[in-house]
Design an enzyme around this catalytic site. Structure first.
Site, short mmCIF file in Angstrom:
data_model
loop_
_atom_site.label_atom_id
_atom_site.label_comp_id
_atom_site.label_asym_id
_atom_site.label_seq_id
_atom_site.Cartn_x
_atom_site.Cartn_y
_atom_site.Cartn_z
N ASP A 187 16.18 12.88 12.06
CA ASP A 187 15.93 13.99 11.45
C ASP A 187 16.58 14.05 10.28
O ASP A 187 17.54 13.62 10.18
CB ASP A 187 16.09 15.25 12.60
CG ASP A 187 17.76 15.03 12.76
OD1 ASP A 187 17.98 14.35 13.91
OD2 ASP A 187 18.33 15.60 11.99
N ASP A 241 18.89 16.68 8.61
CA ASP A 241 19.96 17.77 9.17
C ASP A 241 19.61 19.24 8.42
O ASP A 241 18.81 19.55 7.55
CB ASP A 241 21.38 17.51 8.62
CG ASP A 241 22.18 17.95 9.64
OD1 ASP A 241 22.09 17.61 10.91
OD2 ASP A 241 23.27 18.56 9.30
#
Ligand SMILES: [Zn+2]
Length: 263
Positions: free
Chosen positions: A202, A204
Site C-alpha cells: 500500500d 502509506d
C-alpha cells in the site's frame, strides 16, 4: 551439527514453501520463539522457517520476541537469514506490488529488547545493516526486484499519522514497516547474514490523499503475492553464496563479545 544453514522469517503463508518439513521446538535464554522452527529442503539446502508473528498470527509487531527468534535460528546452525515483510510505500519511487530489497533502515521502535548485550562494552558495526551477499542473491534471482532504499521501522501496532508519514518521507524514507527492527541488528550481533525482502502492499498515510492504509488491503495483497514470493525465495536460496568470510560475521573476529552465541 547444523540442522539448517539458511532461514526465512516471514508470514504463516510460507509454511507451504518447505517440502517434508520437520518441526524443532527450541528454548532460548531469552524465552520462547514465536513458534517451533520448521526445517525442510529448498534447492538442495536445509532451510528453516519461522513464522514471525506466530503460527496463528498471535504476536503483534511490538510483542514479538525477536531475541528468542534469532537465537533459536542460530542455535540450529543458521548463518543466512532472508526476511520477507510487508511494507508501506513512502514516495513515488515505489508502488503497491513492488518488491524491494532495502539497503538502509531507520529504527523508530521504542519498546523492544533490541540487543543481546546486557553488560560490558560490545559495539556492533551497523552502518550497512543488510548483508551484501544475501541482498545480491535476492537481486540476482529476480530482475524485477528494486535494490536500495531506506526502510523506516515504526513501533506499531497502529499505522502512522499523515504527518508522521510525510516526515519520514521528507527525511529520506522509502518504505515503512513494523518488524524490520531489531531483527536485523540482532542477526548482526549473532554474526548471521541478514537481508529483507519487502513487498509494498500500500502507499502509506502521508504518501497520497486517500484514506490511509487499512489492514485488510495489506493482508489481501500479501496473500495475492505469496506464490511470487515463494518462487523468488527458492531461486534466491539456490543463488546464495557461502557465508564464510562475510563481514556480517568477521566484524567480531578478535573481539571478546560480552554475550554468548549459541553453540
Ligand atoms: Zn553477510
Amino acid at each position: 551439527m547444523s540442522v539448517a544453514e539458511v532461514a526465512v522469517i516471514g508470514g504463516t503463508g510460507f509454511y507451504a514453501f518447505l517440502a517434508d518439513a520437520e518441526e524443532h521446538t527450541v528454548s532460548t535464554p531469552y524465552g520462547e520463539p514465536s513458534a517451533p522452527v520448521a526445517v525442510g529442503t529448498v534447492a538442495g539446502r536445509r532451510v528453516a522457517f519461522l513464522p514471525r508473528h506466530g503460527r496463528h498470527h498471535e504476536f503483534p509487531p511490538h510483542l514479538i520476541n525477536y531475541r528468542a527468534n534469532l537465537w533459536a535460528l542460530r542455535s540450529l546452525g543458521v548463518r543466512q537469514v532472508i526476511a520477507p515483510c510487508a511494507v508501506g510505500g513512502l514516495g513515488a519511487s515505489v508502488a503497491p506490488g513492488d518488491l524491494v530489497v532495502p539497503d538502509q533502515l531507520v529504527d523508530r521502535t521504542t519498546s523492544r529488547a533490541g540487543s543481546y548485550v546486557e553488560h560490558g562494552a560490545t559495539h556492533v558495526p551497523f552502518a550497512e545493516p543488510y548483508c551484501p551477499r544475501v541482498c545480491g542473491a535476492l537481486v540476482a534471482a529476480a530482475p524485477e526486484v528494486h535494490y536500495g532504499g531506506t526502510m523506516v521501522v515504526i513501533e506499531g501496532p497502529r499505522f502512522s499519522t499523515r504527518a508522521e508519514s510525510r516526515w519520514y518521507a521528507a527525511q529520506g524514507g522509502t518504505l515503512i514497516n513494523m518488524t524490520g527492527a531489531p531483527e536485523a541488528a540482532l542477526a548482526r550481533e549473532l554474526r548471521m547474514c541478514y537481508a529483507a525482502l519487502a513487498l509494498v502492499t500500500d502507499m502509506d498515510a502521508g504518501a497520497d490523499d486517500g484514506q490511509g492504509v487499512g489492514q485488510a488491503e495489506v493482508f489481501a495483497l500479501f496473500r495475492k503475492n505469496l506464490e511470487r514470493l515463494t518462487g523468488l525465495l527458492t531461486a534466491t536460496v539456490a543463488e546464495l553464496p557461502d557465508p564464510d568470510g562475510c563481514t556480517c560475521s568477521t566484524w567480531a573476529d578478535g573481539i571478546e563479545l560480552t554475550y554468548e552465541l549459541p553453540s
